[in-house]
Write a protein that holds these residues in place. Structure first.
Motif, PDB file in Angstrom:
ATOM      1  N   LEU A 158       0.827  -1.208   0.000  1.00 17.73           N
ATOM      2  CA  LEU A 158       0.000   0.000   0.000  1.00 17.73           C
ATOM      3  C   LEU A 158       0.858   1.253   0.000  1.00 17.73           C
ATOM      4  CD1 LEU A 158      -3.088  -0.293   2.406  1.00 17.73           C
ATOM      5  CD2 LEU A 158      -3.068   0.453   0.033  1.00 17.73           C
ATOM      6  N   ARG A 159       1.850   1.278   0.865  1.00 17.29           N
ATOM      7  CA  ARG A 159       2.704   2.475   0.934  1.00 17.29           C
ATOM      8  C   ARG A 159       3.421   2.702  -0.384  1.00 17.29           C
ATOM      9  NH1 ARG A 159       7.326   3.027   5.503  1.00 17.29           N
ATOM     10  NH2 ARG A 159       8.252   1.391   4.208  1.00 17.29           N
ATOM     11  N   ASP A 160       3.860   1.621  -1.013  1.00 16.21           N
ATOM     12  CA  ASP A 160       4.506   1.758  -2.323  1.00 16.21           C
ATOM     13  C   ASP A 160       3.528   2.314  -3.363  1.00 16.21           C
ATOM     14  OD1 ASP A 160       6.809   0.744  -1.218  1.00 16.21           O
ATOM     15  OD2 ASP A 160       6.558  -1.278  -2.042  1.00 16.21           O
ATOM     16  N   LEU A 161       2.260   1.865  -3.309  1.00 16.65           N
ATOM     17  CA  LEU A 161       1.249   2.365  -4.243  1.00 16.65           C
ATOM     18  C   LEU A 161       0.983   3.844  -4.033  1.00 16.65           C
ATOM     19  CD1 LEU A 161      -1.336  -0.560  -4.266  1.00 16.65           C
ATOM     20  CD2 LEU A 161      -0.014   0.246  -6.224  1.00 16.65           C
ATOM     21  N   PHE A 162       0.904   4.277  -2.784  1.00 18.94           N
ATOM     22  CA  PHE A 162       0.686   5.697  -2.510  1.00 18.94           C
ATOM     23  C   PHE A 162       1.767   6.535  -3.186  1.00 18.94           C
ATOM     24  CE2 PHE A 162      -1.308   4.686   1.918  1.00 18.94           C
ATOM     25  CZ  PHE A 162      -2.404   4.138   1.288  1.00 18.94           C
ATOM     26  N   HIS A 163       3.008   6.097  -3.030  1.00 17.99           N
ATOM     27  CA  HIS A 163       4.126   6.856  -3.595  1.00 17.99           C
ATOM     28  C   HIS A 163       4.164   6.741  -5.113  1.00 17.99           C
ATOM     29  CE1 HIS A 163       6.291   6.381   0.535  1.00 17.99           C
ATOM     30  NE2 HIS A 163       5.387   7.337   0.547  1.00 17.99           N
TER      31      HIS A 163
END
Length: 227
Positions: A158-163
């Motif tokens: 998820l954090r990678d997708l946000f970025h």
């Protein structure tokens, strides 16, 4: 309450059960009307006339995904695009692109929600939220019902997708460790009000009230410390 989320920023809403976190997300998304005041998403102010347009700019993910049980993963992800009458070829390409982005195997796209694991359902829910490339993502405890190993894996994804997609994100969680993992800022709520807005170190080292200090102490005991 009043607060601003900058473009590309991730803000986590935390606080005890019943403090208003989920209600605030529903107000931002136009599901629950605000008692007073206003909400702007970019240059669009929420009103009865603009609520549909605003929802097209906003991806919304709830706990356990909220998928339609009679639709396949593929069709669940593309619900809004079909409503907006995207061409079939464009929908197909977007499904493939997002399945790759959320790491959902293509072999699962024709399965129904009950044939998927909890983590897989949440990946489909993320595909649906991202499908029409919204400016804002609203996530209401999206990982709360998952077992710890799947949750940890999805947190990183998820954090990678946000970025990767440079989204503006408002995330509800009851876990300050998770909030610190995702968020640029943490907004602590209590009884429908914001009691402190800042970084994790602000809340830990400079609590604005006795409630903030007590809440953070309870989080350390419950979750074994904040990394």
């Amino acid at each position: 309450m009043s607060f601003t989320v900058g473009v590309g920023e991730t803000v986590a809403l935390i606080g005890p059960s019943g403090c208003g976190k989920s209600t605030l997300l529903r107000i931002i998304n136009g599901i629950v009307p605000a008692d007073a005041g206003y909400i702007d998403v970019g240059d669009l102010r929420l009103s009865r006339d603009t609520v549909d347009r605003l929802r097209h700019r906003t991806g919304y993910v709830i706990q356990e995904g909220g998928l339609f049980p009679h639709l396949t993963a593929r069709d669940n992800s593309a619900v809004l695009a079909r409503y907006l009458r995207w061409p079939a070829e464009r929908i197909s390409g977007r499904v493939e692109e997002l399945a790759d982005a959320v790491r959902l195997p293509a072999s699962l796209l024709n399965r129904f929600p009950l044939e998927l694991s909890g983590g897989q359902r949440q990946r489909v829910s993320l595909m649906r939220a991202l499908f029409v490339n919204p400016a804002v993502l609203l996530l209401d405890e999206p990982l709360g019902a998952l077992d710890p190993m799947i949750r940890a894996e999805l947190q990183t994804d998820l954090r990678d997708l946000f970025h990767r997609f440079r989204k503006t994100v408002v995330l509800v969680t009851h876990d300050v460790t998770e909030a610190a993992f995702f968020a640029d800022r943490i907004v602590l709520m209590n009884a429908g009000t914001i009691v402190q807005d800042g970084s994790l170190s602000d809340l830990e080292q400079r609590p604005a009230s006795e409630f903030v200090a007590t809440f953070m102490s309870a989080q350390r005991i419950t979750h074994g410390g904040v990394a």
